[in-house]
Scaffold this motif. Structure first.
Motif, PDB file in Angstrom:
ATOM      1  N   GLU A  78       0.866  -1.232   0.022  1.00 18.92           N
ATOM      2  CA  GLU A  78       0.056  -0.086  -0.185  1.00 18.92           C
ATOM      3  C   GLU A  78       0.736   1.235  -0.012  1.00 18.92           C
ATOM      4  OE1 GLU A  78      -2.784  -0.060   3.227  1.00 18.92           O
ATOM      5  OE2 GLU A  78      -4.031  -1.476   2.387  1.00 18.92           O
ATOM      6  N   PHE A  79       0.562   2.210  -0.971  1.00 14.50           N
ATOM      7  CA  PHE A  79       1.571   3.430  -0.824  1.00 14.50           C
ATOM      8  C   PHE A  79       0.389   4.534  -0.621  1.00 14.50           C
ATOM      9  CE2 PHE A  79       3.874   0.710  -3.849  1.00 14.50           C
ATOM     10  CZ  PHE A  79       5.137   1.185  -3.843  1.00 14.50           C
ATOM     11  N   SER A  80       0.877   5.424   0.248  1.00 14.78           N
ATOM     12  CA  SER A  80       0.275   6.606   0.503  1.00 14.78           C
ATOM     13  C   SER A  80       1.221   7.931   0.154  1.00 14.78           C
ATOM     14  CB  SER A  80      -0.165   6.744   1.935  1.00 14.78           C
ATOM     15  OG  SER A  80      -1.024   5.741   2.269  1.00 14.78           O
ATOM     16  N   ASN A  81       0.914   8.490  -1.012  1.00 13.23           N
ATOM     17  CA  ASN A  81       1.895   9.631  -1.306  1.00 13.23           C
ATOM     18  C   ASN A  81       1.341  10.691  -1.259  1.00 13.23           C
ATOM     19  OD1 ASN A  81       3.571   7.645  -1.986  1.00 13.23           O
ATOM     20  ND2 ASN A  81       2.896   7.761  -4.264  1.00 13.23           N
ATOM     21  N   LEU A  82       1.779  11.829  -0.652  1.00 12.63           N
ATOM     22  CA  LEU A  82       1.379  13.251  -0.456  1.00 12.63           C
ATOM     23  C   LEU A  82       2.271  13.981  -1.355  1.00 12.63           C
ATOM     24  CD1 LEU A  82      -0.115  15.614   0.368  1.00 12.63           C
ATOM     25  CD2 LEU A  82       0.920  15.663   2.494  1.00 12.63           C
ATOM     26  N   GLN A  83       1.923  14.849  -2.458  1.00 13.21           N
ATOM     27  CA  GLN A  83       2.686  15.255  -3.390  1.00 13.21           C
ATOM     28  C   GLN A  83       2.227  17.073  -3.300  1.00 13.21           C
ATOM     29  OE1 GLN A  83       1.343  13.806  -7.202  1.00 13.21           O
ATOM     30  NE2 GLN A  83       2.871  12.068  -6.863  1.00 13.21           N
ATOM     31  N   LYS A  84       3.242  17.604  -2.796  1.00 13.13           N
ATOM     32  CA  LYS A  84       3.228  18.981  -2.965  1.00 13.13           C
ATOM     33  C   LYS A  84       3.941  19.867  -3.951  1.00 13.13           C
ATOM     34  CE  LYS A  84       2.519  19.098   2.106  1.00 13.13           C
ATOM     35  NZ  LYS A  84       3.109  19.484   3.340  1.00 13.13           N
ATOM     36  N   ARG A  85       3.380  20.264  -4.996  1.00 12.55           N
ATOM     37  CA  ARG A  85       4.002  20.826  -6.174  1.00 12.55           C
ATOM     38  C   ARG A  85       3.960  22.123  -6.246  1.00 12.55           C
ATOM     39  NH1 ARG A  85       1.670  17.462  -8.847  1.00 12.55           N
ATOM     40  NH2 ARG A  85       3.139  15.798  -9.149  1.00 12.55           N
ATOM     41  N   LEU A  86       5.181  22.947  -6.452  1.00 17.02           N
ATOM     42  CA  LEU A  86       5.238  24.285  -6.261  1.00 17.02           C
ATOM     43  C   LEU A  86       5.852  24.711  -7.751  1.00 17.02           C
ATOM     44  CD1 LEU A  86       4.888  27.236  -5.172  1.00 17.02           C
ATOM     45  CD2 LEU A  86       7.126  26.724  -3.931  1.00 17.02           C
ATOM     46  N   GLY A  87       5.274  25.641  -8.503  1.00 17.96           N
ATOM     47  CA  GLY A  87       5.880  26.370  -9.466  1.00 17.96           C
ATOM     48  C   GLY A  87       5.713  27.627  -9.725  1.00 17.96           C
ATOM     49  N   ALA A  88       6.836  28.301 -10.032  1.00 22.22           N
ATOM     50  CA  ALA A  88       6.878  30.039 -10.019  1.00 22.22           C
ATOM     51  C   ALA A  88       7.777  30.346 -11.291  1.00 22.22           C
ATOM     52  CB  ALA A  88       7.210  30.498  -8.825  1.00 22.22           C
ATOM     53  N   HIS A  89       7.238  31.261 -11.996  1.00 21.48           N
ATOM     54  CA  HIS A  89       8.214  31.578 -13.003  1.00 21.48           C
ATOM     55  C   HIS A  89       7.813  33.367 -13.235  1.00 21.48           C
ATOM     56  CE1 HIS A  89       5.931  32.313 -17.050  1.00 21.48           C
ATOM     57  NE2 HIS A  89       4.940  31.918 -16.375  1.00 21.48           N
ATOM     58  N   ALA A  90       8.865  33.966 -13.696  1.00 17.79           N
ATOM     59  CA  ALA A  90       8.679  35.460 -13.973  1.00 17.79           C
ATOM     60  C   ALA A  90       9.461  35.744 -15.212  1.00 17.79           C
ATOM     61  CB  ALA A  90       9.230  36.066 -12.589  1.00 17.79           C
TER      62      ALA A  90
END
Length: 877
Positions: free
Chosen positions: A330-342
């Motif tokens: 059993e896999f439990s994954n919490l993905q926090k994905r942050l993207g920023a561009h200027a």
């Protein structure tokens, strides 16, 4: 498609739909002026007389390109490069074989990451991670090592600790202006893309003030009260005792945390996605800017059956598959994905322009994997394993570019770029609890086995400079030349410890009783286990210096557009590992040069039809760690490096017919052929068959060929967009065969086996059924993706390769305008709950064990993801 049609006298209007059609309703008879206009084309007016009682009048417009409007400055200030029409035109006018997907198309897809979007592109399939998300791309059957990733045309480094390919699940999809997949190279492109190049064009400054924002929430259907998400705290030591106190420091049990092994449950955790962007042009349109942010907090889960392989037996058949244990995972994954561009661009004057671009993308993943063996080790023992792995991957790129008109016919552009990719995994922890029962099934004891903890950290830095000079020798002949230099520095650090749970003074099998992990008492027995290894081959530094120059000509005559020339690349690679000085291959370096010619010919049969013919030579460099000749544990078999490995080269041929009809109607049909010299595939190390290590080798010549078909057809508000790719490849490698030679004796022989290239599927396909109604402000699509069976792991044993079974997924997305600037949307993935199954194509003699569904093959892995749901609101000014 997208053109505006208005009636002057009434002030009403509409836009042309996907099929190139429009309709307007007039209530009164009279004479009316109808105006049709589109950016980059001359507007047309028509006068129509509407008589009383007439129910329908048909008319049409044939817009002609406006050369004045299409000048460079106007295009940059007016054209919406995120629109479908721009992507459509880019595909048609490209100098090479290219597929383009616009931001508008991406916005309506069910996918929220670049990795998942790529599976919709013709000729592309994806390699999925443990949560089912697309992570790497396979282009035309060429595995991830044969492709590279660009951001705005600049190659970026990888946070992977061993490989050079970039994990594409890091990047949020909503930062893109468009996505390009280039399948044939020109001399001004870097030459290590045998399969192709993926270019993420990020959002540019809009012509006027633009603000957009999105908020969405949802759930992953795999989680419930009976199967909750199981998470842990990431408040763990970020650095190992060795990193903090030096290599001679004897670690103490108090230096290690256990919060990552204390788990909590959530029955149905909520996913959420947010993004925001703002852009404008100011100072009399001299300065353009855009800032965009994206954040995703996604809970993903997988239920899996996994067979851990062992040495096959000679009976009843040669290389009869055997396994060490079954793992119900059993896999439990919490993905926090942050993207920023200027991005900033400034026009100094009509001849000089500067632009500065910055991108930061981060994926942090908290993964809890738990498993047990339902077969157990006899009836009296049951082991339950838990692994906590918290990884943070970052990619940062900063690029400064200048565009200059030196003379009326001479242009210069240059780019200075700095990129860094990092990956950090602190206190990766594994623990096992052993339960013992008596013959009646009563629990006798619960023991904690030794706990492993490790820290890994790697960094990949690029310093890159580009310069290009273009001279218009004649109105129809451009000559370009330029160069590139990249200096790469990579380092990798791994520190591992085993925290023993043996009761001091007892024998080696007496482990302490387990109640909870925070009550455990650890020690280092023997004492040397408190010191980190001083000869861990995972600790290395590497350098790669690449210099390149090219000459390119572009000639347009009659209906021909010809782009050709040659590129020269020089490569210097070196590494220094922590291996013992007494072992060969502790340090190494290699230098080589390549001349890479290419030719792309486009012939316009008509204004709407092209024929393309292309040839290019390309290379693929070995991954950094493949040079280091040490043996490391892999997921299935030990892996060994090879300091004699050579880089790959390939001759690539393409032929494609293109029809760009009215609206978005499209037909693309082409064939491709690749002859690959010194392909790198894993094979058995013949020096020691008892270890069964797999090792990268160069295997002579491999062939890869196939054809692609893309069809798009729209009728009114309905459309069908589909693609199909057939690929066939062949390579011969060394394998081990264990077979019976007499009634009492077996033999182990090295034999050749011919098979497809790893990752290549004979059949991949996509189909999207689309509904688009501009009046209602409604867009909807049902998207289907199919990936035919392919080898996803090459076994060291003949005919025991791991094949991913045919995989088919159905997704749904829709968007509805509710107010002038607000839209509601919904995205649902994996409607049919398709599992991902990996199997060995061999007779199944395993008997009654979990997961098996056929007698002619053996299921060795089955991953179930269930559905994900996301709904939200989008605002755009």
């Amino acid at each position: 498609m997208g053109a505006s049609v208005t009636i002057k006298e009434l002030g009403i209007g509409t836009t042309v739909n996907l099929a190139g059609n429009f309709s307007l309703k007039v209530d009164k008879a009279g004479t009316y002026t109808i105006v049709c206009s589109f950016v980059g084309y001359k507007s047309i007016e028509q006068t129509l007389n509407v008589s009383s009682g007439v129910e329908k009048i048909k008319t049409s417009f044939n817009l002609q390109e406006d050369a004045g409007e299409l000048s460079e400055i106007v295009v940059q200030g007016v054209l919406d490069k995120s629109d479908d029409s721009f992507a459509f035109r880019s595909e048609k006018n490209a100098d090479q074989v290219t597929n383009v997907m616009s931001a508008k198309t991406i916005q309506l897809l069910p996918d929220i990451t670049v990795g998942n979007i790529l599976q919709r592109v013709s000729g592309v399939s994806i390699v999925r991670n443990s949560s089912g998300d697309g992570q790497y791309a396979i282009i035309r059957g060429m595995d991830k090592r044969y492709n590279y990733t660009l951001v705005n045309g600049i190659k970026i480094p990888s946070p992977d600790n061993k490989n050079r390919y970039v994990p594409l699940d890091i990047f949020p999809a909503d930062l893109l202006e468009r996505l390009e997949v280039v399948k044939s190279l020109t001399p001004n492109m870097e030459g290590d893309a045998i399969g192709g190049a993926m270019n993420m064009i990020m959002k540019s400054a809009p012509p006027s003030l633009s603000i957009s924002a999105t908020v969405a929430g949802g759930v992953s259907n795999v989680f419930s009260a009976s199967r909750p998400f199981s998470g842990f705290s990431t408040d763990v030591p970020s650095k190992s005792p060795e990193t903090l106190y030096g290599p001679n420091y004897p670690a103490k049990p108090t230096d290690f945390g256990v919060k990552q092994l204390q788990y909590y449950n959530k029955n149905m955790p909520v996913n959420y996605v947010m993004n925001f962007s703002i852009g404008n042009r100011v100072l009399n349109n001299k300065l353009g800017f855009i800032v965009a942010l994206s954040y995703q907090n996604i809970y993903r889960g997988t239920n899996s059956i996994f067979y851990s392989p062992s040495e096959p037996t000679p009976l009843p058949n040669p290389n009869t598959y055997q396994f060490y244990e079954i793992q119900l995972r059993e896999f439990s994954n919490l993905q926090k994905r942050l993207g920023a561009h200027a991005k900033l661009d400034y026009s100094i004057n009509s001849k000089n322009k500067l632009s500065l671009y910055n991108l930061f993308s981060q994926l942090s993943e908290e993964q809890h994997r738990s498993y047990h063996n339902p077969e157990g080790h006899g009836k009296v023992t049951a082991d339950f394993h838990d692994r906590s792995k918290y990884t943070v991957q970052n990619v940062f790129n900063s690029s400064l570019r200048g565009d200059h008109s030196l003379l009326p016919k001479l242009k210069l552009d240059w780019t200075a770029s700095y990129s860094i990719a990092t990956s950090n995994t602190p206190a990766w922890s594994d623990m096992t609890v052993r339960y013992r029962y008596d013959d009646s099934g009563t629990l006798v004891s619960t023991a904690l086995l030794p706990v492993d903890q490790q820290w890994t950290n790697n960094t990949d830095k690029d310093y890159t400079g580009y310069v290009n000079l273009n001279y218009s020798l004649k109105p129809n002949l451009d000559i370009s030349t330029g160069g590139m230099a990249r200096f790469k520095n990579r380092d990798n650090l791994r520190t591992a410890y085993e925290l023993n749970t043996i009761i001091p003074g007892s024998n080696t099998s007496d482990y302490q009783a387990y109640t909870s992990i925070d009550q455990a008492t650890f020690n280092f027995l023997p004492q040397q286990y408190g010191y980190a290894s001083s000869t861990d081959p995972n600790n290395y530094t590497a350098k790669e210096n690449i210099t390149a120059g090219y000459v390119q000509g572009k000639y347009t005559v009659a209906r021909f557009n010809i782009v050709g020339g040659a590129r020269f690349e020089n490569t210097l690679q070196e590494y220094h590992s922590q291996l013992s000085p007494l072992l060969p291959g502790r340090d190494g370096s290699i230098a080589y040069s390549d001349l890479l010619p290419s030719l792309n010919v486009k012939y316009a049969l008509t204004e709407k039809q092209n024929l393309r013919l292309s040839y290019y030579k390309a290379i693929s460099r070995p991954n950094y760690f493949e040079f280091v000749p040490v043996t490391l544990p892999g997921d299935n078999w030990d892996e060994e490096g090879n300091y004699d490995i050579k880089h790959v080269s390939a001759d690539n041929y393409d032929f494609r017919y293109e029809l760009f009809d009215k609206g978005r109607d499209q037909l693309l049909a082409g064939i491709f052929y690749k002859q690959i010299n010194n392909p790198i595939e894993f094979g058995l190390d013949p020096k020691g068959v008892s270890s069964y290590a797999v090792k990268p080798y160069n295997y002579g010549t491999a062939i890869n060929y196939g054809f692609e078909l893309v069809v798009a057809k729209y009728i009114g508000n309905f459309g069908l967009s589909a693609n199909y790719t057939y690929t066939n490849s062949s390579i011969t490698t060394n394998k081990l065969l264990i077979h019976q030679i007499s009634s009492t004796e077996s033999s182990k022989d090295i034999v050749p086996q011919t098979r497809p290239l790893q990752g290549q599927s004979n059949h991949i396909a996509n189909a999207s059924f689309i509904y688009k109604n501009a009046k209602l402000g409604l867009d909807a699509q049902l998207a289907w993706v199919f990936t035919g069976r392919r080898i996803n792991f090459v076994s060291p044993f003949k005919d025991l390769d791991y094949w991913q079974r045919d995989f088919s997924q159905l997704d749904l997305s829709a968007e509805k305008r509710i107010f002038k600037k607000f839209n509601l949307f919904v995205k649902i993935t994996n409607l049919t709950d398709a599992p991902l199954i990996v199997e060995v194509i061999n007779p199944n003699n395993l008997g009654d064990v979990p997961g098996q569904d056929r007698s002619d093959r053996i299921v060795v892995q089955k991953d179930v993801f269930h559905q994900t749901f996301l709904a939200g609101v989008r605002y755009k000014l």
